[in-house]
Write a protein that holds these residues in place. Structure first.
Motif, PDB file in Angstrom:
ATOM      1  N   GLY A  91      42.434  33.779  42.793  1.00 36.23           N
ATOM      2  CA  GLY A  91      40.995  33.601  42.574  1.00 36.23           C
ATOM      3  C   GLY A  91      40.679  33.193  41.151  1.00 36.23           C
ATOM      4  N   THR A 102      39.517  29.965  39.879  1.00 36.85           N
ATOM      5  CA  THR A 102      38.798  28.727  39.553  1.00 36.85           C
ATOM      6  C   THR A 102      37.515  29.011  38.779  1.00 36.85           C
ATOM      7  OG1 THR A 102      37.741  28.812  41.729  1.00 36.85           O
ATOM      8  CG2 THR A 102      39.699  27.380  41.502  1.00 36.85           C
ATOM      9  N   ILE A 128      36.183  35.626  35.935  1.00 38.89           N
ATOM     10  CA  ILE A 128      37.219  36.371  35.217  1.00 38.89           C
ATOM     11  C   ILE A 128      38.594  35.741  35.429  1.00 38.89           C
ATOM     12  CG2 ILE A 128      38.421  38.605  35.169  1.00 38.89           C
ATOM     13  CD1 ILE A 128      35.608  39.896  35.763  1.00 38.89           C
ATOM     14  N   ARG A 150      39.708  29.297  47.426  1.00 44.58           N
ATOM     15  CA  ARG A 150      39.530  28.650  48.736  1.00 44.58           C
ATOM     16  C   ARG A 150      39.103  27.190  48.604  1.00 44.58           C
ATOM     17  NH1 ARG A 150      35.507  33.184  50.659  1.00 44.58           N
ATOM     18  NH2 ARG A 150      34.952  32.704  48.502  1.00 44.58           N
ATOM     19  N   ALA A 151      38.277  26.853  47.630  1.00 48.53           N
ATOM     20  CA  ALA A 151      37.741  25.493  47.512  1.00 48.53           C
ATOM     21  C   ALA A 151      38.787  24.553  46.887  1.00 48.53           C
ATOM     22  CB  ALA A 151      36.460  25.497  46.690  1.00 48.53           C
ATOM     23  N   VAL A 153      43.878  28.442  49.250  1.00 50.35           N
ATOM     24  CA  VAL A 153      44.252  29.405  50.293  1.00 50.35           C
ATOM     25  C   VAL A 153      43.224  30.529  50.321  1.00 50.35           C
ATOM     26  CG1 VAL A 153      45.741  30.880  48.816  1.00 50.35           C
ATOM     27  CG2 VAL A 153      46.196  30.730  51.256  1.00 50.35           C
ATOM     28  N   ASN A 154      42.972  31.030  51.525  1.00 54.24           N
ATOM     29  CA  ASN A 154      42.146  32.229  51.648  1.00 54.24           C
ATOM     30  C   ASN A 154      43.112  33.416  51.681  1.00 54.24           C
ATOM     31  OD1 ASN A 154      40.525  34.369  52.405  1.00 54.24           O
ATOM     32  ND2 ASN A 154      39.326  33.156  53.858  1.00 54.24           N
ATOM     33  N   VAL A 155      43.021  34.295  50.689  1.00 56.76           N
ATOM     34  CA  VAL A 155      43.993  35.398  50.596  1.00 56.76           C
ATOM     35  C   VAL A 155      43.878  36.378  51.771  1.00 56.76           C
ATOM     36  CG1 VAL A 155      44.098  35.260  48.069  1.00 56.76           C
ATOM     37  CG2 VAL A 155      42.533  36.898  49.145  1.00 56.76           C
ATOM     38  N   ASN A 199      43.282  39.254  41.616  1.00 53.14           N
ATOM     39  CA  ASN A 199      41.931  39.254  41.049  1.00 53.14           C
ATOM     40  C   ASN A 199      40.848  39.059  42.111  1.00 53.14           C
ATOM     41  OD1 ASN A 199      39.826  38.639  38.881  1.00 53.14           O
ATOM     42  ND2 ASN A 199      39.944  36.650  39.908  1.00 53.14           N
ATOM     43  N   ALA A 210      40.250  45.888  38.919  1.00 50.35           N
ATOM     44  CA  ALA A 210      39.464  46.899  39.636  1.00 50.35           C
ATOM     45  C   ALA A 210      38.003  46.769  39.208  1.00 50.35           C
ATOM     46  CB  ALA A 210      40.037  48.280  39.353  1.00 50.35           C
ATOM     47  N   TYR A 258      33.140  48.072  48.730  1.00 51.95           N
ATOM     48  CA  TYR A 258      33.641  47.508  47.463  1.00 51.95           C
ATOM     49  C   TYR A 258      34.108  48.621  46.525  1.00 51.95           C
ATOM     50  CZ  TYR A 258      33.490  44.999  42.957  1.00 51.95           C
ATOM     51  OH  TYR A 258      33.799  44.462  41.725  1.00 51.95           O
ATOM     52  N   LYS A 269      38.073  49.450  45.438  1.00 53.41           N
ATOM     53  CA  LYS A 269      38.515  49.388  44.040  1.00 53.41           C
ATOM     54  C   LYS A 269      39.170  50.718  43.644  1.00 53.41           C
ATOM     55  CE  LYS A 269      37.173  45.215  42.755  1.00 53.41           C
ATOM     56  NZ  LYS A 269      38.165  44.169  42.477  1.00 53.41           N
ATOM     57  N   GLY A 311      33.248  46.517  33.447  1.00 55.51           N
ATOM     58  CA  GLY A 311      31.864  46.840  33.784  1.00 55.51           C
ATOM     59  C   GLY A 311      31.180  45.532  34.169  1.00 55.51           C
ATOM     60  N   ILE A 365      29.919  41.964  34.258  1.00 53.52           N
ATOM     61  CA  ILE A 365      30.349  40.753  33.553  1.00 53.52           C
ATOM     62  C   ILE A 365      29.452  39.603  34.015  1.00 53.52           C
ATOM     63  CG2 ILE A 365      32.270  39.138  33.172  1.00 53.52           C
ATOM     64  CD1 ILE A 365      32.671  42.035  32.035  1.00 53.52           C
ATOM     65  N   TRP A 377      26.287  38.692  38.832  1.00 56.85           N
ATOM     66  CA  TRP A 377      25.154  39.251  38.081  1.00 56.85           C
ATOM     67  C   TRP A 377      24.050  38.240  37.863  1.00 56.85           C
ATOM     68  CZ3 TRP A 377      23.759  44.044  37.860  1.00 56.85           C
ATOM     69  CH2 TRP A 377      24.714  45.032  38.063  1.00 56.85           C
TER      70      TRP A 377
HETATM   71  N1  LIG Z   1      31.681  39.984  37.708  1.00 55.52           N
HETATM   72  C1  LIG Z   1      31.616  41.297  37.465  1.00 55.52           C
HETATM   73  O1  LIG Z   1      30.632  41.830  36.948  1.00 55.52           O
HETATM   74  C2  LIG Z   1      32.799  42.167  37.795  1.00 55.52           C
HETATM   75  C3  LIG Z   1      32.770  43.510  37.389  1.00 55.52           C
HETATM   76  C4  LIG Z   1      33.831  44.339  37.710  1.00 55.52           C
HETATM   77  C5  LIG Z   1      34.902  43.830  38.406  1.00 55.52           C
HETATM   78  N2  LIG Z   1      34.900  42.520  38.794  1.00 55.52           N
HETATM   79  C6  LIG Z   1      36.063  42.036  39.538  1.00 55.52           C
HETATM   80  O2  LIG Z   1      36.632  40.927  38.883  1.00 55.52           O
HETATM   81  C7  LIG Z   1      37.251  40.063  39.849  1.00 55.52           C
HETATM   82  C8  LIG Z   1      36.738  38.645  39.670  1.00 55.52           C
HETATM   83  O3  LIG Z   1      35.349  38.627  39.898  1.00 55.52           O
HETATM   84  P1  LIG Z   1      34.408  37.483  39.293  1.00 55.52           P
HETATM   85  O4  LIG Z   1      33.034  38.054  39.341  1.00 55.52           O
HETATM   86  O5  LIG Z   1      34.971  36.961  38.063  1.00 55.52           O
HETATM   87  O6  LIG Z   1      34.605  36.263  40.289  1.00 55.52           O
HETATM   88  P2  LIG Z   1      34.075  35.788  41.689  1.00 55.52           P
HETATM   89  O7  LIG Z   1      32.738  35.188  41.549  1.00 55.52           O
HETATM   90  O8  LIG Z   1      34.257  36.925  42.660  1.00 55.52           O
HETATM   91  O9  LIG Z   1      35.108  34.581  41.990  1.00 55.52           O
HETATM   92  C9  LIG Z   1      36.434  34.858  42.069  1.00 55.52           C
HETATM   93  C10 LIG Z   1      37.356  33.703  42.358  1.00 55.52           C
HETATM   94  O10 LIG Z   1      38.029  34.070  43.554  1.00 55.52           O
HETATM   95  C11 LIG Z   1      38.020  33.001  44.486  1.00 55.52           C
HETATM   96  N3  LIG Z   1      37.978  33.629  45.814  1.00 55.52           N
HETATM   97  C12 LIG Z   1      36.982  34.382  46.350  1.00 55.52           C
HETATM   98  N4  LIG Z   1      37.339  34.801  47.575  1.00 55.52           N
HETATM   99  C13 LIG Z   1      38.574  34.316  47.818  1.00 55.52           C
HETATM  100  C14 LIG Z   1      39.470  34.413  48.920  1.00 55.52           C
HETATM  101  N5  LIG Z   1      39.162  35.111  50.020  1.00 55.52           N
HETATM  102  N6  LIG Z   1      40.673  33.790  48.828  1.00 55.52           N
HETATM  103  C15 LIG Z   1      41.013  33.088  47.706  1.00 55.52           C
HETATM  104  N7  LIG Z   1      40.208  32.966  46.640  1.00 55.52           N
HETATM  105  C16 LIG Z   1      38.997  33.577  46.697  1.00 55.52           C
HETATM  106  C17 LIG Z   1      36.804  32.158  44.116  1.00 55.52           C
HETATM  107  O11 LIG Z   1      36.917  30.784  44.502  1.00 55.52           O
HETATM  108  P3  LIG Z   1      36.516  30.303  46.015  1.00 55.52           P
HETATM  109  O12 LIG Z   1      35.127  30.780  46.264  1.00 55.52           O
HETATM  110  O13 LIG Z   1      36.654  28.815  45.969  1.00 55.52           O
HETATM  111  O14 LIG Z   1      37.506  30.925  46.930  1.00 55.52           O
HETATM  112  C18 LIG Z   1      36.837  32.285  42.579  1.00 55.52           C
HETATM  113  O15 LIG Z   1      37.780  31.397  42.042  1.00 55.52           O
HETATM  114  C19 LIG Z   1      36.949  40.670  41.202  1.00 55.52           C
HETATM  115  O16 LIG Z   1      38.026  41.488  41.611  1.00 55.52           O
HETATM  116  C20 LIG Z   1      35.728  41.531  40.923  1.00 55.52           C
HETATM  117  O17 LIG Z   1      35.592  42.593  41.842  1.00 55.52           O
HETATM  118  C21 LIG Z   1      33.878  41.671  38.511  1.00 55.52           C
END
Ligand SMILES: NC(=O)c1ccc[n+]([C@@H]2O[C@H](COP(=O)([O-])OP(=O)(O)OC[C@H]3O[C@@H](n4cnc5c(N)ncnc54)[C@H](OP(=O)(O)O)[C@@H]3O)[C@@H](O)[C@H]2O)c1
Length: 253
Positions: free
Chosen positions: A14, A16, A19, A39-40, A63-65, A91, A138, A152, A156, A183, A185, A192
Motif C-alpha cells: 500500500g 502509492t 504513509i 490496487r490502482a 494487487v489487492n492484498v 501497511n 498499527a 479497525y 490494530k 496518531g 496523520i 482525515w
Molecule cells: N492516516 C492516518 O491518520 C493513520 C493513523 C494511524 C494509522 N494509520 C495507518 O497507516 C496505514 C496507511 O494509511 P494511510 O492513511 O497512509 O493510507 P491510505 O489512504 O489507507 O492508503 C494506503 C495505500 O494502500 C493502498 N491500498 C488500500 N487498500 C489496499 C488493498 N486492499 N490492497 C492493496 N493496496 C491497498 C492504497 O492504494 P489503492 O487504493 O490504489 O489500493 C494506498 O496506496 C494504514 O495501516 C492505516 O491504518 C493511518
C-alpha cells in the motif's frame, strides 16, 4: 547518523500514497531498493517510475492484498526482483467503517491476514538477511478508546500483539519485529481530509486532543518507521512505537 539502509531490500504494501508512499520515498532516498503494491495499476506504475529516479532498484505490481493467492504471488515476485528481502512493512488497512459483520470480515482479511501472510511468506528471506526487520503499521486507535466500537481498532490491537509475539519467536533467527502506531496523520486525499469535510466536529475534537493542535504528516511517520526498520535500531524488538504528537493520554510505562 547512518541508518545502514543503503543496499537493503524493502517490501512495503500500500505504498502509492499517504504513509506507505512516504516510507518508500525515504527508503529510496536512503539507498534501499524497494518493492511496493496497491490496487490502482496506473498509480503503481507512476510510483515505480518516480522512485526509479532515485537510482535504486524498484519493483511494483497492482494487487489487492485481500486476495491471498495473488498477494503471496506478488511477495514472491517482489523478493525475486529485489534479490531478497531485509525489511517488510505491512501497511495496508481496510480503514474504519460502519460496524457490520461484513466490515469485520473485511478488516480481518485485509489488516490481520495480509500482515500474517506477508510475515510468513517473507520469513525465509528475512532470516537469510542477517538484519531482517518487520515494522507493522498499527494505530493509536488500538491503544485508547476512540469513536464507536469498530473492527479497525480491534484489528490494530491484534496486530500489535501478533508483532510482539512474533518478535519472541523469530528473534533468535536475527529478525526484529515491531509496530509503529501513528496518531492522526493528515494528507491530501487521506482519511482525515475526508473527516474534515464530512465530520467537522470529529476533526475539531481530534485537533483539540493534540497539545500543539497539529496532526502529523506521512513524512514524519516515515522517519520513525525508517529508523525502527533499520539496522541502527538493533536493540528495538517487540516494541510498539507510538508517534502521535501527544494525541493519546495514557502513560506508557
Ligand atoms: N492516516 C492516518 O491518520 C493513520 C493513523 C494511524 C494509522 N494509520 C495507518 O497507516 C496505514 C496507511 O494509511 P494511510 O492513511 O497512509 O493510507 P491510505 O489512504 O489507507 O492508503 C494506503 C495505500 O494502500 C493502498 N491500498 C488500500 N487498500 C489496499 C488493498 N486492499 N490492497 C492493496 N493496496 C491497498 C492504497 O492504494 P489503492 O487504493 O490504489 O489500493 C494506498 O496506496 C494504514 O495501516 C492505516 O491504518 C493511518
Amino acid at each position: 547518523m547512518d541508518l545502514g539502509l543503503r543496499g537493503k531490500k524493502a517490501i512495503v504494501t500500500g505504498a502509492t500514497k499517504g504513509i506507505g508512499r512516504a516510507i518508500v520515498e525515504l527508503f529510496a532516498q536512503e539507498g534501499a531498493d524497494v518493492a511496493l503494491c496497491a490496487r490502482a495499476e496506473d498509480e503503481v506504475a507512476s510510483a515505480v517510475q518516480e522512485l526509479k529516479g532515485r537510482g535504486v532498484n524498484v519493483f511494483g505490481d497492482a494487487v489487492n492484498v485481500r486476495d491471498g493467492e495473488a498477494y503471496k504471488a506478488f511477495l514472491e515476485k517482489a523478493a525475486g526482483a529485489l534479490g531478497g528481502c531485509d525489511i517488510f512493512i505491512p501497511n495496508v488497512s481496510a480503514g474504519g467503517g460502519f460496524d457490520s459483520e461484513k466490515n469485520w470480515v473485511k478488516s480481518f482479511e485485509v489488516d490481520v491476514l495480509h500482515t500474517v501472510r506477508g510475515c510468513e511468506a517473507l520469513m525465509p528471506h528475512l532470516e537469510k538477511s542477517g538484519s531482517g526487520s518487520i515494522v507493522i503499521i498499527a494505530s493509536t486507535n488500538a491503544l485508547e478508546t476512540f469513536g464507536v466500537p469498530q473492527a479497525y481498532n480491534a484489528m490494530k490491537a491484534a496486530l500489535i500483539t501478533y508483532g510482539k509475539q512474533l518478535a519472541q519467536h523469530v528473534g533468535r533467527k536475527g529478525v526484529r519485529v515491531n509496530s509503529v502506531s501513528p496518531g492522526p496523520i493528515y494528507f491530501d486525499g487521506g482519511a482525515w481530509e475526508l473527516v474534515k469535510g464530512t465530520m467537522p466536529k470529529l476533526y475539531d475534537w481530534a485537533i483539540k486532543q493534540i497539545p500543539n493542535g497539529r496532526m502529523g504528516t506521512p513524512e514524519e511517520i516515515a522517519r520513525v518507521v525508517a529508523f525502527v526498520a533499520s539496522p541502527a535500531a538493533s536493540l528495538i524488538s517487540g516494541s510498539n512505537v507510538v508517534a502521535d504528537n501527544g494525541f493519546t493520554k495514557r502513560v506508557q510505562f
